[in-house]
Design a protein around this motif. Sequence first.
Motif, PDB file in Angstrom:
ATOM      1  N   ASP A   1      -8.822  -3.758  -5.058  1.00  0.00           N
ATOM      2  CA  ASP A   1     -10.193  -4.104  -5.453  1.00  0.00           C
ATOM      3  C   ASP A   1     -10.487  -3.631  -6.872  1.00  0.00           C
ATOM      4  OD1 ASP A   1     -10.714  -5.245  -2.984  1.00  0.00           O
ATOM      5  OD2 ASP A   1     -11.608  -3.419  -2.167  1.00  0.00           O
TER       6      ASP A   1
ATOM      7  N   THR B   1     -11.175  -5.991 -10.158  1.00  0.00           N
ATOM      8  CA  THR B   1     -12.411  -5.777 -10.911  1.00  0.00           C
ATOM      9  C   THR B   1     -12.103  -5.553 -12.385  1.00  0.00           C
ATOM     10  OG1 THR B   1     -13.473  -4.818  -8.965  1.00  0.00           O
ATOM     11  CG2 THR B   1     -14.460  -4.334 -11.093  1.00  0.00           C
TER      12      THR B   1
ATOM     13  N   SER C   1     -10.982  -8.812 -13.987  1.00  0.00           N
ATOM     14  CA  SER C   1     -12.080  -9.755 -14.199  1.00  0.00           C
ATOM     15  C   SER C   1     -12.965  -9.332 -15.366  1.00  0.00           C
ATOM     16  CB  SER C   1     -12.912  -9.914 -12.930  1.00  0.00           C
ATOM     17  OG  SER C   1     -13.583  -8.714 -12.620  1.00  0.00           O
ATOM     18  N   TYR C   2     -13.167  -8.016 -15.550  1.00  0.00           N
ATOM     19  CA  TYR C   2     -13.930  -7.554 -16.710  1.00  0.00           C
ATOM     20  C   TYR C   2     -13.219  -7.928 -18.008  1.00  0.00           C
ATOM     21  CZ  TYR C   2     -17.086  -4.609 -13.926  1.00  0.00           C
ATOM     22  OH  TYR C   2     -18.028  -4.152 -13.061  1.00  0.00           O
TER      23      TYR C   2
END
Length: 85
Positions: A22, A26, A29-30
């Motif tokens: 996860d 994350t 994606s940032y």
Amino acid sequence: MAGDPPSQHPDETPDATPTGADLGWTALSYLIGGMAVWGFIGWLVDRWVHSGGIITGIGVVIGCAGGIYLVIKRIGAPPPGSGSS
């Protein structure tokens, strides 16, 4: 039906510790989101001022730096009590 309570799975609690995958998704994606958004903004400005792609590159670099900043700020620090000692 309408009167039934909502079903909750045990792993969907709001205070659950996120897994490594996860956190990795994350962070990815940032980084990709920052480069895409700021690269697109740079491309738009580049088309407006006709600078030959320089501002697009600057936008991508700014987006990458912003993504790294968000990764460090949001998920970089471990939660209290989880350190190795």
